[in-house]
Enzyme design. Structure first.
Site, PDB file in Angstrom:
ATOM      1  CD  GLU A 192      16.484   0.957 -10.354  1.00 14.68           C
ATOM      2  OE1 GLU A 192      16.496   2.112  -9.910  1.00 14.68           O
ATOM      3  OE2 GLU A 192      16.514  -0.055  -9.627  1.00 14.68           O
ATOM      4  CB  SER A 193      18.402   2.371 -16.512  1.00 18.43           C
ATOM      5  OG  SER A 193      18.494   1.104 -17.161  1.00 18.43           O
TER       6      SER A 193
END
Length: 259
Positions: A50-51
């Site tokens: 998700e980064s």
């Protein structure tokens, strides 16, 4: 080769990830299983965190989504907003791979608190991107160790919706995708029953009895008409897993097995 129940769980989870699929990976056990899949049965799996890393190929397991190993080994890195809006909500994620502190019979997940929300016994890491992954991925896999404290009849807090209240609950909520399609534990594999979407045991790991599974489940767990035995880990799978854990331990100053 001998193996632990944790190794059996990780290997069984890795096998569920199809080659070439796009997988949104959670940190911890999901990341370990997903990267084992990449190193063994699914070399062309695309791992997304998700980064922002897309196509991450870490040589060691990341400590968090902000671990530089992910960005350094990725095919590309995009803003977090693009990961969620374009990839996840855009229907481009085949599998969301999630862990949990608690799960119920319909695959709903709690990663927020244990006990009363306002006076919790334990405050957990929280939601992160899990609610969006559980809600929008085409399918979801859940991995966690099994006990009556983690497999509960009623969640203390619903962080991420699986099949809601069962039946067509997920559809009525307007959530896309199939929702959770498998829960992989150190004892067994569970899959949702057609129609009810209640998770039932479809495969027992070698040496595990039905009585063990019943004792480690906080609801009246049911078994499929035909329950398989999970294939034991192969030498190739165990070697790849142990090498990954050893590299991770050395990189992060951990004892082997803590990775």
């Amino acid at each position: 080769m001998t193996y632990s129940t944790n190794e059996m769980m990780t290997v069984a989870a890795a096998r569920r990830l199809q080659n070439g699929s796009v997988c949104f990976v959670g940190i911890g056990l999901p990341s370990k299983a997903a990267n084992l899949a990449r190193l063994t049965s699914s070399p062309d799996v695309v791992l997304i965190y998700e980064s922002g890393p897309i196509g991450a190929k870490p040589s060691v397991l990341p400590l968090s989504i902000g671990d530089g190993e992910l960005a350094e080994t990725a095919d590309t890195v995009v803003p977090t907003g693009e990961i969620f809006r374009y990839w996840l909500q855009g229907g481009r994620i085949d599998v969301g791979f999630l862990g949990a502190a608690q799960v119920d019979r319909f695959g709903n997940i709690n990663t927020t608190v244990v006990g009363d929300y306002h006076r919790p016994k334990v405050r957990l890491p929280g939601a992160g991107g899990a609610p969006e992954i559980a809600g929008s991925a085409k399918s979801v896999l859940i991995i966690l160790k099994q006990s009556s404290r983690s497999f509960v009849d009623k969640l203390d807090f619903v962080t991420s919706v699986g099949h809601g209240e069962g039946g067509d609950s997920r559809k009525r909520l307007g959530l896309p995708g199939a929702g959770p399609v498998g829960i992989i534990t150190d004892l067994c594999i569970m899959e949702p029953e057609a129609g009810t979407h209640e998770f039932i045991v479809t495969s027992l790991h070698p040496g595990v009895t039905r009585e063990q599974v019943v004792a480690a489940t906080g609801w009246a767990i049911r078994f499929a008409d035909q329950v398989a035995e999970t294939a034991a880990p192969t030498e190739v799978e165990l070697t790849a897993l142990r090498d990954l854990e050893a590299r991770t331990a050395a990189a992060h100053g951990q004892a082997p097995g803590e990775a």
